[in-house]
Design a protein around this motif. Sequence first.
Motif, PDB file in Angstrom:
ATOM      1  N   LEU A  75     -16.933 -66.476  -2.158  1.00  0.00           N
ATOM      2  CA  LEU A  75     -18.461 -66.994  -2.823  1.00  0.00           C
ATOM      3  C   LEU A  75     -19.999 -65.660  -3.179  1.00  0.00           C
ATOM      4  O   LEU A  75     -19.819 -64.991  -2.442  1.00  0.00           O
ATOM      5  CB  LEU A  75     -18.941 -68.385  -1.589  1.00  0.00           C
ATOM      6  N   PRO A  76     -20.200 -65.734  -3.719  1.00  0.00           N
ATOM      7  CA  PRO A  76     -21.868 -65.381  -3.606  1.00  0.00           C
ATOM      8  C   PRO A  76     -22.403 -65.099  -2.718  1.00  0.00           C
ATOM      9  O   PRO A  76     -23.921 -65.904  -2.886  1.00  0.00           O
ATOM     10  CB  PRO A  76     -22.113 -65.346  -5.704  1.00  0.00           C
ATOM     11  N   VAL A  77     -22.607 -65.128  -1.024  1.00  0.00           N
ATOM     12  CA  VAL A  77     -23.376 -65.130  -0.619  1.00  0.00           C
ATOM     13  C   VAL A  77     -24.220 -63.908   0.649  1.00  0.00           C
ATOM     14  O   VAL A  77     -24.413 -63.797   1.646  1.00  0.00           O
ATOM     15  CB  VAL A  77     -22.674 -66.584   0.454  1.00  0.00           C
ATOM     16  N   ASP A  78     -23.280 -63.109   0.263  1.00  0.00           N
ATOM     17  CA  ASP A  78     -23.705 -61.728   0.981  1.00  0.00           C
ATOM     18  C   ASP A  78     -25.202 -61.349   0.085  1.00  0.00           C
ATOM     19  O   ASP A  78     -24.899 -61.059  -1.095  1.00  0.00           O
ATOM     20  CB  ASP A  78     -22.672 -60.944   0.182  1.00  0.00           C
ATOM     21  N   PRO A  79     -26.588 -61.259   1.050  1.00  0.00           N
ATOM     22  CA  PRO A  79     -27.732 -60.383   0.619  1.00  0.00           C
ATOM     23  C   PRO A  79     -27.213 -59.211   0.053  1.00  0.00           C
ATOM     24  O   PRO A  79     -26.770 -58.767   1.449  1.00  0.00           O
ATOM     25  CB  PRO A  79     -28.250 -61.076   1.928  1.00  0.00           C
ATOM     26  N   VAL A  80     -28.049 -58.935  -0.715  1.00  0.00           N
ATOM     27  CA  VAL A  80     -27.748 -57.090  -0.373  1.00  0.00           C
ATOM     28  C   VAL A  80     -29.342 -56.312  -0.472  1.00  0.00           C
ATOM     29  O   VAL A  80     -30.441 -55.855  -0.762  1.00  0.00           O
ATOM     30  CB  VAL A  80     -27.322 -56.932  -1.223  1.00  0.00           C
ATOM     31  N   ALA A  81     -30.555 -57.383  -1.262  1.00  0.00           N
ATOM     32  CA  ALA A  81     -32.308 -57.097  -1.102  1.00  0.00           C
ATOM     33  C   ALA A  81     -33.154 -58.086  -1.584  1.00  0.00           C
ATOM     34  O   ALA A  81     -32.313 -59.539  -1.492  1.00  0.00           O
ATOM     35  CB  ALA A  81     -31.927 -56.688  -2.473  1.00  0.00           C
ATOM     36  N   VAL A  82     -33.908 -58.122  -1.330  1.00  0.00           N
ATOM     37  CA  VAL A  82     -34.933 -59.530  -1.169  1.00  0.00           C
ATOM     38  C   VAL A  82     -35.292 -58.295  -2.649  1.00  0.00           C
ATOM     39  O   VAL A  82     -36.146 -57.480  -3.099  1.00  0.00           O
ATOM     40  CB  VAL A  82     -36.001 -59.516  -0.548  1.00  0.00           C
TER      41      VAL A  82
END
Length: 135
Positions: A39-46
């Motif tokens: 799933l696209p659940v890996d945070p890389v930025a705010v």
Amino acid sequence: MTTDPTQPDAATDDSAASPTAASSWQLWILLVWHPALGLPVDPVAVLALDHSQEPAARVVRWIPLVYDTADPWRERLGEGTSAQDVERWIAHSGACAVEPAAVPEGALDLAHAADLVLDELLAEVVPALPPRGDA
């Protein structure tokens, strides 16, 4: 005494940004595909935007050690980011996704708000994710 119209008024104390200023802010968590979870659940930025300015002021805070993983977002962000860009990203999510984040209480300015969201991701979300499994 004159003030620079491009700069927010300086506060005389350490109080948080006014509710009016913060109401024009939007914060988003930029996510990429997590191979182990599928799933696209890996945070890389705010991403933080201030819509009280034209074009919108932008602050991006990257999660450390995700340079290659965050490539799709660096390409998408480019020079500027608008509310229309975010809406398009929401509508066309796939391997990348964007999730709204609440403006943290006590944020002094847009950059501080982004930093507070990043701190929460680093303290609570990132450690809870399983290893990516793509190494």
